[in-house]
Design an enzyme around this catalytic site. Structure first.
Site, PDB file in Angstrom:
ATOM      1  N   ARG A 104       0.852  -1.180   0.000  1.00 19.10           N
ATOM      2  CA  ARG A 104       0.000   0.000   0.000  1.00 19.10           C
ATOM      3  C   ARG A 104       0.897   1.242   0.000  1.00 19.10           C
ATOM      4  O   ARG A 104       2.091   1.160   0.241  1.00 19.10           O
ATOM      5  CB  ARG A 104      -0.955   0.019   1.197  1.00 19.10           C
ATOM      6  N   CYS A 108       4.637   8.459  -4.719  1.00 19.57           N
ATOM      7  CA  CYS A 108       5.531   9.528  -4.286  1.00 19.57           C
ATOM      8  C   CYS A 108       4.699  10.741  -3.868  1.00 19.57           C
ATOM      9  O   CYS A 108       3.861  11.218  -4.649  1.00 19.57           O
ATOM     10  CB  CYS A 108       6.462   9.909  -5.426  1.00 19.57           C
ATOM     11  N   ASN A 142      -5.293   7.783   4.287  1.00 18.57           N
ATOM     12  CA  ASN A 142      -5.219   6.938   5.477  1.00 18.57           C
ATOM     13  C   ASN A 142      -3.765   6.854   5.947  1.00 18.57           C
ATOM     14  O   ASN A 142      -2.878   6.504   5.158  1.00 18.57           O
ATOM     15  CB  ASN A 142      -5.712   5.518   5.176  1.00 18.57           C
ATOM     16  N   GLU A 143      -3.528   7.207   7.199  1.00 18.18           N
ATOM     17  CA  GLU A 143      -2.185   7.115   7.789  1.00 18.18           C
ATOM     18  C   GLU A 143      -1.129   7.632   6.812  1.00 18.18           C
ATOM     19  O   GLU A 143      -0.154   6.956   6.475  1.00 18.18           O
ATOM     20  CB  GLU A 143      -1.877   5.689   8.217  1.00 18.18           C
ATOM     21  N   GLU A 300      -8.237   4.547  15.378  1.00 18.68           N
ATOM     22  CA  GLU A 300      -7.985   3.106  15.288  1.00 18.68           C
ATOM     23  C   GLU A 300      -7.312   2.620  16.566  1.00 18.68           C
ATOM     24  O   GLU A 300      -6.444   3.292  17.118  1.00 18.68           O
ATOM     25  CB  GLU A 300      -7.069   2.759  14.107  1.00 18.68           C
ATOM     26  N   PHE A 350      -4.460 -11.708  10.021  1.00 14.99           N
ATOM     27  CA  PHE A 350      -4.286 -12.103  11.414  1.00 14.99           C
ATOM     28  C   PHE A 350      -4.380 -10.925  12.376  1.00 14.99           C
ATOM     29  O   PHE A 350      -4.001 -11.034  13.544  1.00 14.99           O
ATOM     30  CB  PHE A 350      -2.959 -12.838  11.602  1.00 14.99           C
TER      31      PHE A 350
END
EC number: 3.2.1.23
Length: 657
Positions: A104, A108, A142-143, A300, A350
């Site tokens: 992900r 750049c 996102n982040e 989160e 997981f």
């Protein structure tokens, strides 16, 4: 109300599951759902061809169930067709090698091509949903910068030169700031300047520092470009999820915070640290600092294990509740989880979730329901603010500069000092605000300054004036050493703080990291000493061994109407901080302990809410009065092992007035 939310990825599941998911969300009391975070390839399967049928369906399902939506712009990761069509958007590492798609954030931050495609998608999303009544928050990307903060490609080099030209105006000023007379690095033209790519030797530290500043600013620029599109079509608040945590350091969130409508943070327990719970508390206090003391969003967290640490430990029974209420105690009015349903495929298969692989007939799901019920009982806490008389100064720029190449000891790490100071205050029962180095210090009785290696003249002057006016400050070693260009402040260490602290160090004397020696107080020291002498200060502790036997290790100095302390070694800070807290007149929120008990106060008007969180294995008599909002019982109450109380008390005088 205290909002309970989650991140939902319906594109990972058949449409038949969506209705079941929304029904379970209602049963769990979910108030806010983040969707469309990684939806780009679903919304735009081919360049310029948009398909919103699936997202429309999910939005309506949530809306009809009364669940509010935190809508992502879907730009966090480009679809495969984009990097196949434009491979030049892919980021380049410092060694010149290109990083490929398959994970992900394969883009750049300086790429104009990537931004053009991303903003076209945001325009479509904003036009379609900007007025939808279910949308209550916009979630940009996102982040940002989690994986791609530093890109060294040619387009980044061009953008870096532009940024430098704005900062310095002329190449001569840049040469002066970077000290390019060293090693024949003097530049004659902007085009000669490159990012600090991998070299055969140590690189220019000022260049590396500016490249980190530039890289953080590039991502801010991308965020604001998306936010501007959203604001043209909507009046809904806009944010993105910060990563205030121990393993992410590439973004200067003090600069970011001014651009978001509400501060949101992602946080996961990091079991690579010695005290993960203390780091959680620190991250929550820092998030509140970024929010200017106002309530913020935990965007989160996890119900149990994550998937990205070497050893992904699960949470013990009750730990999810304690973690969550620690964030709430320290200012979060919304708490959300990644993610709703545990993925069956992909890199995060997981990673724990609200609905685990084993389904709802599980202890984990029952803990989720219990947490939801507790948060409902705490609704009146929302909007109150945390009470603190102590501030700790934190600087991403100092973190970058203090850990640059060629430093005195690689065993000296910025966060180690920050966490040590914070952990000691937490063990003393003291609640701490976390501020930028140029934050307003006037309301605090004590300010703690750990490893503020890089400090501007203005910041140093403000800290000195605070003490001169009656404030108390405690400074740890490797502080005040350099200015904003990483130029050493000459005349002896600790540079900018010599007069304030009443000491001068002629040289640093780091030790091998395994070395241990005693102070004359009986305390143990390690890692660091200094050839230190006092000029006005009183020496409180001396080295009995190590690299500088007989030299001061801890000092105290009367300066103006205030008091300054200096800790010039690595040692347990509790003893000196205990005395500093006492002399500053700070009243701890709770009793001193080993860190297993947290007591934090939130207040609004005449009402105080006292969070008492017992992380330990034995019950604790907290001795604090009030009505427990969780159980409904009257205090003072005994807090069982692993238990939590939230005690409400009303100031009778305030009520009478």
């Amino acid at each position: 109300m205290i909002t309970l939310g989650c991140d939902y990825n319906p594109e990972q599941w058949p449409a038949a599951v969506w209705g079941e998911d929304v029904a379970l969300m209602r049963a769990a009391g979910i108030d806010l759902v983040a969707i469309n975070i990684f939806g780009w390839s679903e919304l735009e399967p081919r360049a310029g061809e948009y398909d919103f049928k699936q997202l429309d369906h999910v939005v309506e399902l949530l809306h009809q169930s009364g669940i509010r939506i935190n809508l992502g712009t879907a730009t966090a990761s480009p679809p495969p067709w984009l990097s196949a069509r434009h491979p030049e958007i892919l980021p380049v590492a410092s060694d010149g090698t290109r990083r490929f798609p398959g994970g992900r954030q394969a883009w750049c931050p300086s790429s104009k091509t990537f931004r053009r495609y991303a903003l076209a998608l945001v325009e479509q999303v904003a036009q379609r949903y900007g007025q939808h009544p279910a949308i209550t928050l916009w979630h940009v990307s996102n982040e940002l910068g989690c994986h791609n903060a530093l890109c060294y490609c040619d387009e980044s080099a061009t953008a870096f030169r532009t940024w430098l030209a704005r900062r310095y105006g002329t190449v001569d000023r840049l040469n002066a700031a970077w000290g390019t007379s060293f090693w024949s690095q003097k530049y004659g033209d902007w085009d000669e300047i490159l990012p600090p790519r991998a070299a055969l030797s140590l690189r220019n530290p000022a260049q590396m520092l500016d490249f980190r500043r530039f890289s953080s600013d590039q991502l801010i620029e991308h965020y604001t470009a998306e936010a501007d599109v959203l604001r043209r079509h909507s009046s809904i608040p806009v944010t993105t999820n910060f990563m205030v945590t121990a393993h992410i350091r590439d973004l200067d969130y003090w600069r970011w915070a001014r651009h978001v409508d509400v501060v949101a943070n992602d946080h996961y327990l990091d079991h690579r640290l010695g005290d993960p719970a203390a780091e959680l508390s620190f991250a929550a206090d820092l998030s509140r600092g970024l929010a200017g003391g106002r309530p913020w969003i935990l965007m989160e967290q996890s119900t149990g294990a994550v998937n990205w640490q070497p050893h992904n430990l699960t949470k013990q029974p009750g730990e999810m509740l304690r973690n969550t209420l620690t964030h709430v105690a320290r200012g979060a009015d919304s708490v959300c989880f990644f993610q709703w349903r545990a993925s069956a495929q992909g890199s995060e298969k997981f990673h724990s979730a609200l609905v685990p692989h084993a389904g709802t007939d599980t202890e984990q799901w029952r803990e989720v329901l219990d947490l939801s019920a507790v948060l409902d009982r705490l609704g009146e806490v929302a909007g109150s603010t945390v009470q603190a008389d102590v501030a700790l100064l934190f600087s991403w720029e100092s973190w970058w500069a203090a850990e640059s190449e060629g430093r005195p000891s690689e065993a000296v790490r910025y966060l180690d000092q920050v966490h040590a100071a914070y952990r000691s205050l937490r063990q003393l029962g003291v609640t701490t605000d976390v501020l930028a180095p140029d934050g307003d210090l006037s309301r605090y009785r004590l300010v703690v300054v750990p490893c503020l290696y890089l400090v501007t003249d203005e910041q140093a002057t403000a800290i000195t004036a605070y003490v001169e006016g009656g404030g108390h400050v405690l400074v740890t070693f490797f502080s005040g050493i350099a200015d904003e260009n990483d130029r050493i402040r000459l005349g002896g260490y600790p540079g900018a703080f010599r007069d304030l602290l009443g000491v001068v160090a002629e040289e640093f004397a780091p030790a091998q990291p395994w070395a241990r020696w005693s102070l004359d107080t009986g305390a143990t020291a390690t890692t660091w000493a200094e050839h230190l002498r006092t000029t006005a200060a009183e020496a409180l502790a001396f080295h009995e061994g190590g690299p500088m036997p007989g030299r001061p290790a801890i000092t105290r100095n009367r300066y103006g109407a205030g008091l300054s302390w200096y800790v010039a070694t690595v040692t347990d800070l509790r003893d000196v901080l205990r005395e500093a807290v006492r002399e500053a007149g700070v009243e701890p929120a709770g009793p001193e302990n080993d860190g297993s008990l947290e007591v934090v106060r939130r207040r609004r008007d005449g009402t105080t809410y006292v969070f008492v969180i017992n992380h330990g294995t034995t019950e604790v008599d907290c001795g604090i009065g009030g009505v427990d909002l969780i159980s409904g019982e009257d205090g003072p109450l005994t807090v069982p092992a692993g238990g939590v109380h939230v005690l409400k008390s009303v100031d009778v005088r305030k009520e009478a007035s």
